[in-house]
Design a protein around this motif. Structure first.
Motif, short mmCIF file in Angstrom:
data_model
loop_
_atom_site.label_atom_id
_atom_site.label_comp_id
_atom_site.label_asym_id
_atom_site.label_seq_id
_atom_site.Cartn_x
_atom_site.Cartn_y
_atom_site.Cartn_z
N THR A 4 -5.77 -3.93 -8.53
CA THR A 4 -4.58 -4.38 -9.24
C THR A 4 -3.49 -3.34 -9.03
O THR A 4 -3.78 -2.15 -8.94
CB THR A 4 -4.86 -4.63 -10.74
OG1 THR A 4 -3.69 -5.21 -11.34
CG2 THR A 4 -5.25 -3.36 -11.46
N MET A 5 -2.27 -3.83 -8.93
CA MET A 5 -1.13 -2.94 -8.67
C MET A 5 0.02 -3.33 -9.60
O MET A 5 0.14 -4.49 -9.99
CB MET A 5 -0.63 -3.10 -7.23
CG MET A 5 -1.67 -2.86 -6.17
SD MET A 5 -1.05 -3.13 -4.48
CE MET A 5 -0.66 -4.87 -4.49
N THR A 6 0.86 -2.33 -9.91
CA THR A 6 2.04 -2.59 -10.71
C THR A 6 3.11 -1.57 -10.39
O THR A 6 2.81 -0.50 -9.84
CB THR A 6 1.71 -2.58 -12.22
OG1 THR A 6 2.84 -3.06 -12.95
CG2 THR A 6 1.32 -1.19 -12.69
N HIS A 7 4.35 -1.88 -10.72
CA HIS A 7 5.44 -0.91 -10.61
C HIS A 7 6.43 -1.20 -11.72
O HIS A 7 6.78 -2.35 -11.99
CB HIS A 7 6.12 -0.94 -9.24
CG HIS A 7 6.42 -2.31 -8.72
ND1 HIS A 7 7.48 -3.06 -9.18
CD2 HIS A 7 5.79 -3.06 -7.80
CE1 HIS A 7 7.51 -4.21 -8.54
NE2 HIS A 7 6.48 -4.25 -7.70
N ARG A 42 9.30 -0.55 -3.60
CA ARG A 42 8.43 -0.48 -4.79
C ARG A 42 7.07 -1.15 -4.52
O ARG A 42 6.04 -0.68 -4.99
CB ARG A 42 9.12 -1.07 -6.00
CG ARG A 42 9.39 -2.53 -5.92
CD ARG A 42 10.21 -3.06 -7.10
NE ARG A 42 10.43 -4.48 -6.99
CZ ARG A 42 11.40 -5.04 -6.28
NH1 ARG A 42 12.26 -4.30 -5.61
NH2 ARG A 42 11.51 -6.35 -6.23
N SER A 43 7.08 -2.23 -3.73
CA SER A 43 5.82 -2.89 -3.39
C SER A 43 5.01 -2.06 -2.40
O SER A 43 3.78 -2.00 -2.49
CB SER A 43 6.10 -4.27 -2.79
OG SER A 43 6.70 -5.11 -3.75
N LEU A 44 5.68 -1.39 -1.47
CA LEU A 44 4.99 -0.50 -0.54
C LEU A 44 4.37 0.67 -1.29
O LEU A 44 3.24 1.09 -1.00
CB LEU A 44 5.95 -0.01 0.54
CG LEU A 44 6.44 -1.06 1.53
CD1 LEU A 44 7.47 -0.45 2.47
CD2 LEU A 44 5.28 -1.67 2.31
N ALA A 45 5.10 1.21 -2.26
CA ALA A 45 4.58 2.32 -3.06
C ALA A 45 3.33 1.89 -3.81
O ALA A 45 2.34 2.65 -3.89
CB ALA A 45 5.65 2.83 -4.02
N ALA A 46 3.32 0.69 -4.36
CA ALA A 46 2.14 0.19 -5.06
C ALA A 46 0.97 0.02 -4.10
O ALA A 46 -0.18 0.34 -4.43
CB ALA A 46 2.46 -1.13 -5.76
N ARG A 47 1.25 -0.46 -2.89
CA ARG A 47 0.19 -0.60 -1.90
C ARG A 47 -0.35 0.76 -1.46
O ARG A 47 -1.55 0.92 -1.26
CB ARG A 47 0.69 -1.40 -0.70
CG ARG A 47 0.67 -2.88 -0.95
CD ARG A 47 1.42 -3.68 0.08
NE ARG A 47 1.17 -5.11 -0.05
CZ ARG A 47 1.59 -5.86 -1.05
NH1 ARG A 47 2.29 -5.32 -2.02
NH2 ARG A 47 1.31 -7.15 -1.10
N ASN A 100 -2.79 -13.17 -5.55
CA ASN A 100 -3.36 -11.92 -6.06
C ASN A 100 -3.68 -10.98 -4.90
O ASN A 100 -4.15 -11.41 -3.85
CB ASN A 100 -4.65 -12.21 -6.84
CG ASN A 100 -4.40 -13.11 -8.02
OD1 ASN A 100 -3.47 -12.91 -8.78
ND2 ASN A 100 -5.22 -14.14 -8.15
N PRO A 101 -3.46 -9.68 -5.09
CA PRO A 101 -3.74 -8.74 -4.01
C PRO A 101 -5.24 -8.55 -3.80
O PRO A 101 -6.02 -8.59 -4.74
CB PRO A 101 -3.09 -7.44 -4.50
CG PRO A 101 -3.15 -7.53 -5.98
CD PRO A 101 -2.96 -9.00 -6.29
N GLU A 102 -5.60 -8.33 -2.54
CA GLU A 102 -6.98 -7.99 -2.20
C GLU A 102 -6.97 -7.19 -0.90
O GLU A 102 -6.04 -7.29 -0.11
CB GLU A 102 -7.86 -9.23 -2.07
CG GLU A 102 -7.47 -10.17 -0.95
CD GLU A 102 -8.33 -11.43 -0.91
OE1 GLU A 102 -9.08 -11.69 -1.85
OE2 GLU A 102 -8.23 -12.15 0.09
N PHE A 103 -7.99 -6.38 -0.73
CA PHE A 103 -8.10 -5.59 0.50
C PHE A 103 -8.67 -6.45 1.62
O PHE A 103 -9.60 -7.23 1.41
CB PHE A 103 -9.01 -4.37 0.29
CG PHE A 103 -8.33 -3.22 -0.36
CD1 PHE A 103 -7.51 -2.38 0.37
CD2 PHE A 103 -8.51 -2.98 -1.71
CE1 PHE A 103 -6.87 -1.31 -0.24
CE2 PHE A 103 -7.88 -1.91 -2.32
CZ PHE A 103 -7.06 -1.08 -1.59
N GLN A 104 -8.11 -6.27 2.79
CA GLN A 104 -8.68 -6.81 4.02
C GLN A 104 -9.04 -5.58 4.85
O GLN A 104 -8.19 -4.99 5.51
CB GLN A 104 -7.67 -7.69 4.73
CG GLN A 104 -8.23 -8.35 5.96
CD GLN A 104 -7.26 -9.38 6.51
OE1 GLN A 104 -6.81 -10.25 5.78
NE2 GLN A 104 -6.94 -9.25 7.78
#
Length: 118
Positions: free
Chosen positions: A100-103, A40-45, A76-80
């Motif tokens: 921002t991401m959610t599932h 589920r976290s991979l899908a959000a990414r 918190n998520p951020e792009f690298q």
């Protein structure tokens, strides 16, 4: 000033089936630091990466690994970004990318705002 906005939604059941059917998919789509997370976290990414591409207007030749998502010191998520993805952001005058991401309920979703000077 907002330079671009992107949103993407991923069906968790469909994404899970794709990952199970195609073992190399995880290594193709995700940087080493992203692997090992729950599906589920991979899908959000994945949704976040797609949302960034939409915010940029195209993929600008970037690879999936150049769109790495990490957590900041607060979790918190951020792009690298790296490579062609980083060049595309700079070429478009983007100085900050918000994500921002959610599932929930069988769906993963991400929203991206690209910000820069006028």
């Amino acid at each position: 000033m907002i330079k671009g906005i992107g949103v993407d939604v991923v069906d968790l059941a469909r994404f899970t089936r794709q990952v199970e059917r195609t073992p190399g998919l995880i290594s193709r789509l995700f940087a080493q630091s992203e692997r090992g997370l729950p599906v589920r976290s991979l899908a959000a990414r994945f949704a976040a990466k797609e949302a960034l591409i939409k915010a940029l207007g195209d993929s600008a030749g970037a690879t999936w690994h150049e769109l790495e998502i990490v957590n900041d010191q607060h979790g918190n998520p951020e792009f690298q970004l790296s490579g062609a993805a980083l060049r595309a952001v700079h070429d478009r005058g983007i100085s900050r990318v918000h994500v921002t991401m959610t599932h929930d309920g069988g769906v993963a979703c991400a929203f991206v705002v690209a910000e820069g000077e006028s």
